[in-house]
Design an enzyme around this catalytic site. Structure first.
Site, short mmCIF file in Angstrom:
data_model
loop_
_atom_site.label_atom_id
_atom_site.label_comp_id
_atom_site.label_asym_id
_atom_site.label_seq_id
_atom_site.Cartn_x
_atom_site.Cartn_y
_atom_site.Cartn_z
N TYR A 253 46.85 40.40 54.39
CA TYR A 253 46.40 39.66 55.55
C TYR A 253 44.87 39.69 55.55
O TYR A 253 44.26 40.55 54.89
CB TYR A 253 46.97 40.23 56.86
CG TYR A 253 46.64 41.68 57.11
CD1 TYR A 253 45.54 42.05 57.89
CD2 TYR A 253 47.43 42.70 56.59
CE1 TYR A 253 45.24 43.37 58.12
CE2 TYR A 253 47.14 44.03 56.81
CZ TYR A 253 46.04 44.36 57.58
OH TYR A 253 45.74 45.68 57.81
N HIS A 300 43.29 43.46 51.94
CA HIS A 300 42.52 42.23 52.09
C HIS A 300 41.99 41.78 50.74
O HIS A 300 41.59 42.59 49.91
CB HIS A 300 41.35 42.45 53.04
CG HIS A 300 41.70 43.22 54.27
ND1 HIS A 300 42.71 42.83 55.11
CD2 HIS A 300 41.17 44.35 54.80
CE1 HIS A 300 42.79 43.69 56.12
NE2 HIS A 300 41.88 44.64 55.94
#
Length: 325
Positions: A253, A300
């Site tokens: 994410y 990430h």
């Protein structure tokens, strides 16, 4: 005699015009030099008077990614998630806790504002925004007054202003955070929650009421000093949109900083970015924390996010201030 008078009149008019132009020139320069000592800032002063009149140019790269209709913030009218969005978001957390989503949303909007924020976009709006990241490259930059001159100043997680005002400013209109990065806010600052899990929403409720949630995957503050009338929650669909359209699926994410920057693109007409980026060794540290960490992250897609941010700068959609270090 008539010719002489005409000549005197022309010379007087020319001198008057020149005097006015010189006055305006040095007046603008003086204002800017008070705000910032760097030589490039006069050019910026010329631009800021026409910030929202400038044409940043058409960009097919940008247009393919930007979705103006995506819901930015959660409220009771848009809280029902499409199946694919809920499935993706559910995978980021304990699947069992996600089943409480509907009940938790009902509690949220009995306590916090249930509004359609930032629906005022239009040709007459001119909202300038500074997105202030936490990179150590902002130290020594002297950007503080420039940052504070923006309509909105959006900060990320725990990034402090006290003792760093000269470089990061002291104005904060919005702070985007999650339970594990929560800090107290003043009464005029919007708390913008990044909910990676339903437990984050439950923590928000608890922090303003029962104060019983003290642990998620780590210890978190059981309460927070903030104005409950200035609470916003990022929409899970927006988080997925940033992951799909802008991060192109890199990482599990998006990072908080990357989400904040894309959020600013949707609510602001001019976005200036400070305190982002790593050093030449692909390492970075917070301006308030000297511990060096890896630029890339398992959760990430840090490297890809950085490339996208640089592309946004090249496409003239944001203006990056890279600091001195």
């Amino acid at each position: 005699m008539t010719m002489r008078l005409k000549r005197v009149f022309k010379i007087t008019a020319l001198l008057s015009s020149t005097t006015i132009l010189l006055f305006l020139y040095f007046q603008n320069a003086a204002v800017v030099l008070i705000n910032n000592s760097y030589s490039f800032v006069f050019e910026r002063a010329q631009r800021t008077s026409h910030i929202c009149l400038e044409d940043s140019g058409n960009s097919s790269w940008f247009n393919e990614r930007y979705k103006p209709t995506v819901p930015l913030l959660l409220n009771s009218t848009n809280s029902v998630l499409q199946r694919n969005i809920f499935s993706w978001w559910k995978e980021l957390q304990d699947v069992r806790s996600a089943s409480n989503y509907t009940k938790v949303v009902d509690q949220l909007f009995s306590l916090f504002p249930n509004e359609d924020h930032y629906s005022d976009a239009g040709p007459d709006r001119c909202r300038t925004c500074a997105v202030v990241g936490n990179s150590g490259n902002i130290l020594g930059s002297n950007y503080g007054q420039l940052i504070d001159s923006h309509d909105l100043v959006i900060r990320i997680n725990k990034g402090p202003t006290e003792d760093y005002e000269k470089d990061v400013g002291n104005k904060t209109t919005h702070r985007i955070m999650y339970p594990e990065s929560a800090v107290d806010l003043d009464d005029n600052t919007y708390l913008v929650l990044l909910p990676v899990k339903v437990l984050d929403m439950q923590w928000l409720i608890s922090a303003f009421t029962t104060r019983h949630i003290r642990h998620t995957y780590t210890n978190v503050p059981s309460s927070i000093k903030a104005n409950k009338d200035k609470v916003m929650i990022l929409h899970p669909e927006f988080i997925k949109y940033v992951h799909d359209n802008w991060a192109e699926g890199h990482g599990r994410y998006p990072s908080t900083g990357f989400l904040t920057l894309i959020f600013a693109l949707h609510i602001c007409d001019k976005v200036d970015v400070f305190g982002f980026g790593a050093n030449s060794d692909r390492k970075w540290h917070h301006y308030f924390d000297k511990t060096m960490t890896s630029f890339e992250n398992d959760s990430h897609g840090g490297d890809f996010e950085n490339k996208t941010i640089n592309q946004l700068h090249q496409e003239n959609k944001i203006l990056m201030y890279k600091g001195l270090k």
